[in-house]
Motif scaffolding. Sequence first.
Motif, PDB file in Angstrom:
ATOM      1  N   THR A 269     -27.267  27.669  35.383  1.00 47.71           N
ATOM      2  CA  THR A 269     -28.617  27.096  35.334  1.00 47.71           C
ATOM      3  C   THR A 269     -29.698  28.108  34.969  1.00 47.71           C
ATOM      4  O   THR A 269     -30.829  27.710  34.697  1.00 47.71           O
ATOM      5  N   HIS A 270     -29.350  29.416  34.967  1.00 40.93           N
ATOM      6  CA  HIS A 270     -30.346  30.410  34.561  1.00 40.93           C
ATOM      7  C   HIS A 270     -30.536  30.420  33.049  1.00 40.93           C
ATOM      8  O   HIS A 270     -31.480  31.021  32.555  1.00 40.93           O
ATOM      9  N   ARG A 271     -29.634  29.780  32.338  1.00 37.76           N
ATOM     10  CA  ARG A 271     -29.787  29.656  30.888  1.00 37.76           C
ATOM     11  C   ARG A 271     -30.482  28.334  30.580  1.00 37.76           C
ATOM     12  O   ARG A 271     -30.383  27.367  31.346  1.00 37.76           O
ATOM     13  N   THR A 272     -31.162  28.278  29.427  1.00 37.77           N
ATOM     14  CA  THR A 272     -31.769  27.007  29.034  1.00 37.77           C
ATOM     15  C   THR A 272     -30.667  25.997  28.726  1.00 37.77           C
ATOM     16  O   THR A 272     -29.524  26.372  28.447  1.00 37.77           O
ATOM     17  N   THR A 273     -31.015  24.711  28.783  1.00 36.93           N
ATOM     18  CA  THR A 273     -30.027  23.680  28.463  1.00 36.93           C
ATOM     19  C   THR A 273     -29.493  23.894  27.044  1.00 36.93           C
ATOM     20  O   THR A 273     -28.298  23.722  26.788  1.00 36.93           O
ATOM     21  N   ALA A 274     -30.353  24.300  26.129  1.00 34.45           N
ATOM     22  CA  ALA A 274     -29.915  24.537  24.748  1.00 34.45           C
ATOM     23  C   ALA A 274     -28.897  25.674  24.692  1.00 34.45           C
ATOM     24  O   ALA A 274     -27.863  25.578  24.013  1.00 34.45           O
ATOM     25  N   GLU A 275     -29.162  26.766  25.431  1.00 29.29           N
ATOM     26  CA  GLU A 275     -28.216  27.894  25.437  1.00 29.29           C
ATOM     27  C   GLU A 275     -26.884  27.489  26.059  1.00 29.29           C
ATOM     28  O   GLU A 275     -25.813  27.809  25.543  1.00 29.29           O
ATOM     29  N   ALA A 276     -26.953  26.773  27.185  1.00 33.34           N
ATOM     30  CA  ALA A 276     -25.722  26.372  27.883  1.00 33.34           C
ATOM     31  C   ALA A 276     -24.898  25.416  27.022  1.00 33.34           C
ATOM     32  O   ALA A 276     -23.682  25.567  26.892  1.00 33.34           O
ATOM     33  N   THR A 277     -25.570  24.443  26.423  1.00 34.10           N
ATOM     34  CA  THR A 277     -24.814  23.457  25.641  1.00 34.10           C
ATOM     35  C   THR A 277     -24.288  24.074  24.344  1.00 34.10           C
ATOM     36  O   THR A 277     -23.290  23.607  23.802  1.00 34.10           O
ATOM     37  N   ASP A 278     -24.921  25.143  23.873  1.00 35.06           N
ATOM     38  CA  ASP A 278     -24.397  25.840  22.702  1.00 35.06           C
ATOM     39  C   ASP A 278     -23.034  26.452  23.009  1.00 35.06           C
ATOM     40  O   ASP A 278     -22.091  26.357  22.213  1.00 35.06           O
ATOM     41  N   VAL A 279     -22.912  27.058  24.179  1.00 33.09           N
ATOM     42  CA  VAL A 279     -21.621  27.621  24.596  1.00 33.09           C
ATOM     43  C   VAL A 279     -20.616  26.485  24.799  1.00 33.09           C
ATOM     44  O   VAL A 279     -19.468  26.564  24.343  1.00 33.09           O
ATOM     45  N   ILE A 280     -21.045  25.405  25.471  1.00 31.72           N
ATOM     46  CA  ILE A 280     -20.131  24.306  25.771  1.00 31.72           C
ATOM     47  C   ILE A 280     -19.666  23.596  24.497  1.00 31.72           C
ATOM     48  O   ILE A 280     -18.505  23.210  24.380  1.00 31.72           O
TER      49      ILE A 280
END
Lengths: 383, 383
Positions: free
Chosen positions: A115-126
């Motif tokens: 959750t410390h990453r933005t949703t955009a950053e997290a979903t990019d990895v996912i």
Amino acid sequence: MENVAIIGASMTQFGQRDGWVLDLLSEAGTACLDDAGVPPDAVDHLYVSNMASGEFEGQTGIMNALAHDLAAMPAYTARIDQTSSSGGAGVKHAWQSVASGASDMTLLVGAEKMTHRTTAEATDVIASITHPVEYKHGVTLPSFAGLTARLYLDTYDAPRESLGKVAVKNHRHGVDNPHAQFQKEVDLDTVLNSPIVADPLRLYDFCPITDGSAALMFCPESVAKEYTDDYVLVPGVGGATDTHVVHERADPTTMRGVVESSRIAYDMADMGPEDIDVAELHDMFTILEFLQSEDLGFFEKGEGWKAVEEGRTERGGDLPINPSGGLKSKGHPLGASGVAQVYEIYEQLMGDAGKRQVDADTGLACNVGGFGNCVITTLMEAN
Amino acid sequence: MENVAIIGASMTQFGQRDGWVLDLLSEAGTACLDDAGVPPDAVDHLYVSNMASGEFEGQTGIMNALAHDLAAMPAYTARIDQTSSSGGAGVKHAWQSVASGASDMTLLVGAEKMTHRTTAEATDVIASITHPVEYKHGVTLPSFAGLTARLYLDTYDAPRESLGKVAVKNHRHGVDNPHAQFQKEVDLDTVLNSPIVADPLRLYDFCPITDGSAALMFCPESVAKEYTDDYVLVPGVGGATDTHVVHERADPTTMRGVVESSRIAYDMADMGPEDIDVAELHDMFTILEFLQSEDLGFFEKGEGWKAVEEGRTERGGDLPINPSGGLKSKGHPLGASGVAQVYEIYEQLMGDAGKRQVDADTGLACNVGGFGNCVITTLMEAN
């Protein structure tokens, strides 16, 4: 070969957490050692289920750091990654280390800090979990879910409301789970009128982004008896892949990884779907609960939605599904989720599930990686 | 429990390679299927040893992509990460999947793709293997090696030249390895006068940054006999951690992970160091070959350097070490290195090592993660 037992379990609060993934791993690991009554130097294998500590926080080698923090050295360590089913994969590897005779005490701790990453950053990895031929054109996991949901509703003449009822049920279950990210009910109108994410699915058809950790202690049954009279056995665990390119599947409403992994697990345990009293399924998207409940053999193909409509999968029903609240209300910290599923079944079979308790001697956990790209099914029974 | 056999092996050209990590995995995986004569649909477990595909190229889920590319579905897949010893960890997990009875055919493929990143980017990821309390102050793996080398030379009255002779030996061995990144001899003067990296260690005391992949096929001995008359057995494999904070070690010239992992492996196999005919050690830095050769029990503490001076570890010596050329000349693609060590021992025990062939019925591979933070030792013998 000896039976494989689980003699302790823990999970942390799921949600938006401070600290790093190592803090979460240490919290769950310490609690599991306490719960099992096992001193850290008795642990000879320590597995960490985690998909992306390097991508999310620039830190690798977390399994060795955890061995250090728990004073479990010189235990062998490894990080097990199977994307969103890393936790279930960790269960399989823990089972194998004990069943092979290599380990007398294996501690598995799953965690993700996102959750410390933005949703955009997290979903990019996912998004990178799936095949570039698809995700680089925008077909991410949520859009697969939307496409599959529409196909399912059309093919099996299911009402849109039935999907919403999965969210309503799992949120209601989650109210009684003190570790859940969302401990609140939602009504069907709220679900059906929430913002569209991937038509026909809306915001409340999806699990959130979550931080959290969960842990399990595995050993041979003969060792378990030295620690406790009450434990849970793992008579079967199976893992299986489906096509990595999702659009190559002949029937996208059938998850071959679920079918094959459960077949392996049922065969190992000499059990069948009719023997299962309670299940934790991977409801990352509401539609996935229907597919798994059918592909595991609980209900006929195309009839999973009817079971939800009829209340059969409620806690008071004949086959409770996701009594914990599921990923939908608990949250989905990737590496922890599959471990937390087995934690819930353990608590249920030990009779320690409090307000969530159902009547069960056997249980099943199904953990899905990607969009069913790899699936792990674990069977458990009270001793 | 059945004996675990290896019935096929492959490695790609190591060095600076085009393509992505998945291309390297597919190349080695396909070659290993061919070498073993095993059809892809006979593979039921597929493990990928890889530390950082997400960090290095933004792609996760590579184990599922590989199952797809090799047509090995519905085989169960997982990615095994143990930093620089991910390959050795993969060998341990492959062993466990077969020894536990879960698998009749496990394909292990290790790979890393690194050279497309700058040295600064690559070493930034690698630095994060160790504890932040150290690396954030600049104490990276090469500086640990320099500090340890100075302590070793002082403590055991060893000449600086003895370290250089490890590099000279392993480069000479690598000349005969068509897969090695460097297939050229270096003389002692060149080594001793190369640029200082971490005093007293110089450029030629270090392995390079490398792309590459290697693969192994594991099965129960009863299944091996269906495919071939000649195979290699794995009678022992052990893994162990040391402190994650390196400066907490009582004696930095002893690698506790090497001592403990080899003790476990020797005990499993009912063997000792005196039974080993050939070894592949983790010479990421020249000093590590001395430490491992002592901590594995081949030579007395403080006398590993004498064995090199006396030529005992040359291919023609009484205990050849790194006949492949070692990481020093082959290169060190993190997830592949431990698999490639076992590949070399396999080729030696099968009598297929060509110009590198030594006289051996047994062999040992030692794969080191971090600065000995986790170590895996594997024992092998001809059938």
